[in-house]
Structures are given as structure tokens and as C-alpha cells.
Scaffold this motif. Structure first.
Motif, PDB file in Angstrom:
ATOM      1  N   LEU A 168       1.184  -1.145  -0.187  1.00 13.68           N
ATOM      2  CA  LEU A 168      -0.750  -0.072   0.132  1.00 13.68           C
ATOM      3  C   LEU A 168       1.149   1.034   0.227  1.00 13.68           C
ATOM      4  CD1 LEU A 168      -3.272  -1.068   2.994  1.00 13.68           C
ATOM      5  CD2 LEU A 168      -2.714  -1.373  -0.237  1.00 13.68           C
ATOM      6  N   VAL A 169       0.003   2.089  -0.492  1.00 18.28           N
ATOM      7  CA  VAL A 169       1.179   3.603  -0.160  1.00 18.28           C
ATOM      8  C   VAL A 169       0.545   4.199   0.471  1.00 18.28           C
ATOM      9  CG1 VAL A 169       1.802   5.642  -1.666  1.00 18.28           C
ATOM     10  CG2 VAL A 169       1.590   3.300  -2.947  1.00 18.28           C
ATOM     11  N   ALA A 170       0.644   5.075   1.185  1.00 17.96           N
ATOM     12  CA  ALA A 170       0.569   5.927   2.395  1.00 17.96           C
ATOM     13  C   ALA A 170       0.921   6.888   2.399  1.00 17.96           C
ATOM     14  CB  ALA A 170       1.522   5.064   3.798  1.00 17.96           C
ATOM     15  N   LYS A 171      -0.126   8.059   2.365  1.00 17.07           N
ATOM     16  CA  LYS A 171      -0.280   9.054   1.718  1.00 17.07           C
ATOM     17  C   LYS A 171      -0.680  10.164   2.795  1.00 17.07           C
ATOM     18  CE  LYS A 171      -0.587   8.249  -3.188  1.00 17.07           C
ATOM     19  NZ  LYS A 171      -0.738   8.421  -5.016  1.00 17.07           N
ATOM     20  N   PRO A 172      -0.683  11.378   3.062  1.00 11.45           N
ATOM     21  CA  PRO A 172      -1.243  12.476   3.877  1.00 11.45           C
ATOM     22  C   PRO A 172      -2.191  13.074   3.238  1.00 11.45           C
ATOM     23  CG  PRO A 172       1.455  13.470   4.026  1.00 11.45           C
ATOM     24  CD  PRO A 172       1.209  11.835   2.468  1.00 11.45           C
ATOM     25  N   LEU A 173      -3.189  13.002   3.730  1.00 12.56           N
ATOM     26  CA  LEU A 173      -4.944  13.704   3.813  1.00 12.56           C
ATOM     27  C   LEU A 173      -4.816  14.468   2.752  1.00 12.56           C
ATOM     28  CD1 LEU A 173      -7.627  12.566   3.234  1.00 12.56           C
ATOM     29  CD2 LEU A 173      -8.056  13.481   5.448  1.00 12.56           C
ATOM     30  N   LEU A 174      -4.336  15.566   4.062  1.00 13.54           N
ATOM     31  CA  LEU A 174      -4.002  16.752   3.473  1.00 13.54           C
ATOM     32  C   LEU A 174      -2.887  17.811   3.081  1.00 13.54           C
ATOM     33  CD1 LEU A 174      -5.604  18.315   6.620  1.00 13.54           C
ATOM     34  CD2 LEU A 174      -6.603  17.653   4.712  1.00 13.54           C
ATOM     35  N   VAL A 175      -3.186  18.176   1.567  1.00 16.20           N
ATOM     36  CA  VAL A 175      -1.938  18.715   0.924  1.00 16.20           C
ATOM     37  C   VAL A 175      -1.849  19.773   0.852  1.00 16.20           C
ATOM     38  CG1 VAL A 175      -1.639  18.508  -1.995  1.00 16.20           C
ATOM     39  CG2 VAL A 175      -2.906  16.755  -1.210  1.00 16.20           C
ATOM     40  N   ASP A 176      -0.914  20.528   1.509  1.00 15.74           N
ATOM     41  CA  ASP A 176      -0.791  21.574   1.765  1.00 15.74           C
ATOM     42  C   ASP A 176       0.363  22.817   1.216  1.00 15.74           C
ATOM     43  OD1 ASP A 176       0.576  20.445   3.780  1.00 15.74           O
ATOM     44  OD2 ASP A 176      -0.951  21.137   5.307  1.00 15.74           O
ATOM     45  N   GLY A 177       1.277  21.940   0.521  1.00 18.11           N
ATOM     46  CA  GLY A 177       2.323  22.082  -0.053  1.00 18.11           C
ATOM     47  C   GLY A 177       3.888  22.421   0.913  1.00 18.11           C
ATOM     48  N   THR A 178       3.342  21.703   1.939  1.00 16.77           N
ATOM     49  CA  THR A 178       4.456  21.595   3.081  1.00 16.77           C
ATOM     50  C   THR A 178       5.001  20.046   2.125  1.00 16.77           C
ATOM     51  OG1 THR A 178       3.166  20.059   4.567  1.00 16.77           O
ATOM     52  CG2 THR A 178       3.392  22.643   4.629  1.00 16.77           C
ATOM     53  N   ALA A 179       6.382  20.340   2.959  1.00 19.88           N
ATOM     54  CA  ALA A 179       7.323  18.626   2.808  1.00 19.88           C
ATOM     55  C   ALA A 179       6.297  17.817   3.115  1.00 19.88           C
ATOM     56  CB  ALA A 179       9.366  18.964   3.204  1.00 19.88           C
ATOM     57  N   LYS A 180       5.745  18.344   4.159  1.00 15.26           N
ATOM     58  CA  LYS A 180       5.125  16.369   5.283  1.00 15.26           C
ATOM     59  C   LYS A 180       4.000  16.654   4.432  1.00 15.26           C
ATOM     60  CE  LYS A 180       3.058  15.348   9.855  1.00 15.26           C
ATOM     61  NZ  LYS A 180       2.734  16.471  10.486  1.00 15.26           N
ATOM     62  N   SER A 181       3.522  17.044   3.650  1.00 19.05           N
ATOM     63  CA  SER A 181       2.531  17.088   2.718  1.00 19.05           C
ATOM     64  C   SER A 181       2.791  15.901   1.993  1.00 19.05           C
ATOM     65  CB  SER A 181       1.467  17.870   2.275  1.00 19.05           C
ATOM     66  OG  SER A 181       2.540  18.577   1.243  1.00 19.05           O
ATOM     67  N   HIS A 182       4.132  15.804   1.222  1.00 25.32           N
ATOM     68  CA  HIS A 182       4.139  14.936  -0.004  1.00 25.32           C
ATOM     69  C   HIS A 182       5.619  14.493   0.927  1.00 25.32           C
ATOM     70  CE1 HIS A 182       3.465  17.782  -3.272  1.00 25.32           C
ATOM     71  NE2 HIS A 182       4.495  19.098  -2.604  1.00 25.32           N
ATOM     72  N   LYS A 183       5.518  13.511   1.779  1.00 22.16           N
ATOM     73  CA  LYS A 183       6.028  12.328   2.475  1.00 22.16           C
ATOM     74  C   LYS A 183       4.907  11.213   2.559  1.00 22.16           C
ATOM     75  CE  LYS A 183       9.687  12.050   5.788  1.00 22.16           C
ATOM     76  NZ  LYS A 183       9.914  12.969   6.957  1.00 22.16           N
ATOM     77  N   LEU A 184       5.524  10.411   1.168  1.00 20.46           N
ATOM     78  CA  LEU A 184       4.990   9.070   1.200  1.00 20.46           C
ATOM     79  C   LEU A 184       5.007   7.616   1.630  1.00 20.46           C
ATOM     80  CD1 LEU A 184       3.565  11.458  -0.816  1.00 20.46           C
ATOM     81  CD2 LEU A 184       3.132   8.958  -2.339  1.00 20.46           C
ATOM     82  N   PHE A 185       4.729   7.056   2.143  1.00 20.06           N
ATOM     83  CA  PHE A 185       5.613   5.534   2.198  1.00 20.06           C
ATOM     84  C   PHE A 185       4.842   4.910   1.488  1.00 20.06           C
ATOM     85  CE2 PHE A 185       5.988   8.522   6.001  1.00 20.06           C
ATOM     86  CZ  PHE A 185       7.310   8.004   6.605  1.00 20.06           C
ATOM     87  N   VAL A 186       5.390   3.337   1.659  1.00 19.66           N
ATOM     88  CA  VAL A 186       5.345   2.145   0.342  1.00 19.66           C
ATOM     89  C   VAL A 186       5.248   1.439   1.548  1.00 19.66           C
ATOM     90  CG1 VAL A 186       5.358   0.605  -0.691  1.00 19.66           C
ATOM     91  CG2 VAL A 186       5.313   2.726  -1.669  1.00 19.66           C
ATOM     92  N   ALA A 187       4.249   0.399   1.969  1.00 17.12           N
ATOM     93  CA  ALA A 187       4.414  -0.396   3.160  1.00 17.12           C
ATOM     94  C   ALA A 187       3.992  -2.160   2.931  1.00 17.12           C
ATOM     95  CB  ALA A 187       2.921   0.462   4.039  1.00 17.12           C
ATOM     96  N   TYR A 188       4.453  -2.562   2.862  1.00 18.45           N
ATOM     97  CA  TYR A 188       4.762  -4.120   2.189  1.00 18.45           C
ATOM     98  C   TYR A 188       3.978  -5.308   3.345  1.00 18.45           C
ATOM     99  CZ  TYR A 188       7.552  -3.294  -1.256  1.00 18.45           C
ATOM    100  OH  TYR A 188       8.096  -2.227  -2.495  1.00 18.45           O
ATOM    101  N   ASP A 189       3.773  -4.804   4.418  1.00 16.94           N
ATOM    102  CA  ASP A 189       3.026  -5.855   5.246  1.00 16.94           C
ATOM    103  C   ASP A 189       1.861  -4.975   6.139  1.00 16.94           C
ATOM    104  OD1 ASP A 189       3.901  -5.256   8.385  1.00 16.94           O
ATOM    105  OD2 ASP A 189       5.711  -5.088   6.996  1.00 16.94           O
ATOM    106  N   GLN A 190       1.306  -5.533   6.619  1.00 10.88           N
ATOM    107  CA  GLN A 190      -0.435  -4.790   7.460  1.00 10.88           C
ATOM    108  C   GLN A 190       0.149  -4.462   9.029  1.00 10.88           C
ATOM    109  OE1 GLN A 190      -3.831  -6.391   8.210  1.00 10.88           O
ATOM    110  NE2 GLN A 190      -4.398  -6.694   6.006  1.00 10.88           N
ATOM    111  N   LEU A 191       1.053  -4.801   9.254  1.00 15.80           N
ATOM    112  CA  LEU A 191       1.867  -4.625  11.166  1.00 15.80           C
ATOM    113  C   LEU A 191       1.986  -3.601  10.865  1.00 15.80           C
ATOM    114  CD1 LEU A 191       2.261  -7.391  12.959  1.00 15.80           C
ATOM    115  CD2 LEU A 191       0.504  -6.539  13.118  1.00 15.80           C
ATOM    116  N   SER A 192       3.401  -3.137   9.918  1.00 17.54           N
ATOM    117  CA  SER A 192       3.602  -2.007   9.853  1.00 17.54           C
ATOM    118  C   SER A 192       3.297  -0.839   9.647  1.00 17.54           C
ATOM    119  CB  SER A 192       4.939  -1.335   9.155  1.00 17.54           C
ATOM    120  OG  SER A 192       4.890  -1.943   7.885  1.00 17.54           O
TER     121      SER A 192
END
Ligand code: ATP
Ligand code: I3S
Length: 287
Positions: A168-192
Motif C-alpha cells: 500500500l502507498v500511504a499518503k498524508p490526507l491533506l495537501v498543503d504544499g508543505t514537505a510533510k504533505s509530500h511524505k509518502l511511504f510504501v508498506a509491505y505488511d499490515q503490522l507496519s
């Protein structure tokens, strides 16, 4: 499409600026048209967008950029032909909307009310699958996703309940132009996934051959660029990988694949009729 108008301008201008700074653009005929663009941007955006050589080029075309003082009444400033802004504070959005109604002769890019739904990764995709895109030689889909607003410990069970497939690709819900809003993760297992910080969207990873096409639209003009992206994952990889990995700004303009020698099956641009109709339909959703 993430953030239409802002991007379009950036990309086209990046290209123009390159041409200009290479010296090719020097000697452009001077334009007699005078256009005043008032701008209200963050320092970050001003730095990335309003570069000195871009301002220089604009001047040769009779376009002048004037910084708006957000602490003074907007109607006392100008007159402007265009107001270009990317500030998100509520008070500012109200000022801009009031100004727009009092000054219909000024083009405001972008009207806050029209782009409100693009500031949230759930609402930005709403209605997109329902657009009428028949007979355009292609189709448009959105990844399956869920929204998580609280209690990260419930994420694994929410994912199971929704039947989302890993990774799954995890993305911040809000998009506000901050570096944080572009911080994405790819998760390969449910626990993480339980380590993530809501509010966020969890999207199924869509294999796309390691290439994305960014489409920039201004009015009737459509520009497509090719960028490198995340590689495909295979079934075998999934059994070997676990954990969660941050995604760098993988498809930024530094990752251009426009000149790369790629397999034609992934390198070919999306069909033009599809883009033209898609652009028109999207415009209806933002006006
Ligand atoms: N569901 C997905 N499946 C596979 N890859 C994805 C998915 N969502 C995003 N990506 C990859 O991550 C990149 C960034 O995603 P996204 O455009 O949603 O975030 P962003 O922070 O707005 O990016 P940008 O700064 O490039 O506009 C995409 O260009 C693509 O390479
Ligand atoms: O250069 P492209 O590939 O078009 O990517 C853009 C992103 O899509 C935009 O979201 C960035 O703007 P924000 O950081 O304001 O979201 C925008 O940031 P920038 O205007 O600071 O360059 C770009 O990163």
C-alpha cells in the motif's frame, strides 16, 4: 491530478526558463502588451517559481510580476490583470474570494472555492471515475483506497475489512504544499501500517512500469512530461519484503524520462483525445 493549475505553470515555465537561460531566448521581440500579475506565494514557491531569468523573460513579453502585501487591503493594491496565489490560510482565502467578486475583471488563479476539494487526497479523486470519457481511446481509474483519520492501531483491521491488497502507498490526507504533505511511504505488511500517523489515505500500489506521465493543462493547452517513478513489484517480491519504506520525491522534475530510451509499450504518451476530454471534464469539476 494532483493540483492542476499550479503545476502547469511551473512546468511550462521551467522549460521556457531553460531555453532563456541557455541564451536561446535572448533577443525575443519586445511585447507591447502590458500585463500586471500580482502574486501571493510562500517564500518556497517564490524561490522555485519566480526565478530571476523567468521574471526577465516575462518582462520581455510585457508581463510584470508584483508582490502582493498580504497585510494591506488587496483592493488598495494593483490594479492587477491577474492575481496568482498559493496561500491556504482561511482568512486569506476569504480575502481572495471577496476580491474576486468585487473585481470580476481580474483573473484569479486559482479561486479558493473552486480548488478546495483538491486539497484533500480523498476529495480530489471523488467524481473522477464518474466522468464521461467514452470514445476517447482510453480509460481513467483511481487506485482503491481508504481514509484513516484516527487510531493507527486500527489500520491493519481496516485494511483487511476493505480488502485492500498489499503493498500500500500511504499518503498524508491533506495537501498543503508543505514537505510533510509530500511524505509518502510504501508498506509491505499490515503490522507496519500501525506506525503511520493519521490522517492519511492508504492506496493500493498500482504497477505502472516505473514511469508516470504528468499532464499540465492551461486553458486548451496540454503538456505531457514523462517521469521516472516507482518500479513494479512482482508477486515474488511480496513474499520476501516486509516493513515500510519512505518514498523520495520520486517523480519530480529532476526525474525526467522525456529523453530516456524506453520500451515503447511503457513510453508512449496517453492518447491525445483522452487527455483533451479528461481536461475538459476536470475543468467542469473545478469551475
Ligand atoms: N497508488 C500508487 N501506486 C504506485 N505508485 C504510486 C501510487 N501513488 C503514488 N505513486 C508514486 O508516487 C509518486 C508521488 O505520488 P503523488 O503524486 O500522489 O504525491 P505528490 O507528493 O503529490 O507527488 P508530486 O510532488 O510528484 O506531485 C507518483 O508520481 C508515483 O511515482
Ligand atoms: O515539478 P512538478 O513535477 O510539477 O512537481 C510539483 C508538485 O506536483 C507540486 O505539488 C509542488 O508544489 P507544492 O509543494 O506547493 O505542493 C511543486 O513544488 P515547487 O513549485 O516548489 O517546485 C512541484 O514539486
Amino acid at each position: 491530478m494532483k493540483k492542476l493549475n499550479g503545476k502547469i505553470v511551473d512546468e511550462e515555465e521551467k522549460k521556457v526558463v531553460e531555453t532563456y537561460s541557455n541564451g536561446v531566448g535572448v533577443g525575443f521581440p519586445q511585447s507591447h502588451q502590458n500585463l500586471v500579475v500580482g502574486y501571493a506565494l510562500t517564500v518556497k514557491k517564490e524561490t522555485s517559481f519566480l526565478k530571476p531569468n523567468f521574471r526577465g523573460l516575462a518582462r520581455t513579453k510585457g508581463i510584470k510580476f508584483v508582490c502582493i502585501d498580504v497585510n494591506r487591503p488587496l483592493s488598495d493594491q494593483g490594479p492587477f490583470d491577474v492575481v496568482l496565489h498559493k496561500l491556504l490560510a482561511k482568512e486569506w482565502c476569504k480575502i481572495i474570494e471577496d476580491y474576486r467578486h468585487k473585481h470580476p475583471e481580474v483573473t484569479v488563479l486559482d479561486p479558493p472555492d473552486a480548488i478546495q476539494h483538491l486539497r484533500n487526497r480523498k476529495s480530489m479523486l471523488q467524481d473522477v471515475v464518474d466522468l464521461n470519457l467514452s470514445d476517447c481511446h482510453g480509460k481513467v481509474g483511481v487506485p482503491r483506497q481508504i481514509v484513516v483519520t484516527k487510531d493507527p492501531s486500527s489500520i491493519p483491521s481496516e485494511v483487511t475489512k476493505a480488502g485492500l491488497k498489499l503493498p500500500l502507498v500511504a499518503k498524508p490526507l491533506l495537501v498543503d504544499g508543505t514537505a510533510k504533505s509530500h511524505k509518502l511511504f510504501v508498506a509491505y505488511d499490515q503490522l507496519s501500517l500501525a506506525k503511520l500517523e493519521p490522517p492519511l489515505v492508504l492506496q493500493e500500489f498500482v504497477n505502472h512500469g516505473g514511469i508516470v506521465f504528468k499532464v499540465y493543462i492551461v486553458g486548451e493547452s496540454i503538456t505531457v512530461v514523462r517521469r521516472f517513478s516507482l518500479p513494479n513489484h512482482g508477486k515474488r517480491d511480496l513474499s520476501k519484503v516486509a516493513g515500510m519504506y519512505p518514498v523520495p520525491r520520486v517523480s519530480s522534475y529532476l526525474s525526467s524520462a522525456d529523453d530516456a530510451d524506453l520500451d515503447p509499450s511503457i513510453a508512449e504518451h496517453p492518447p491525445r483525445p483522452l487527455l483533451v476530454k479528461f481536461a475538459r471534464e476536470l475543468r467542469c469539476l473545478t469551475t
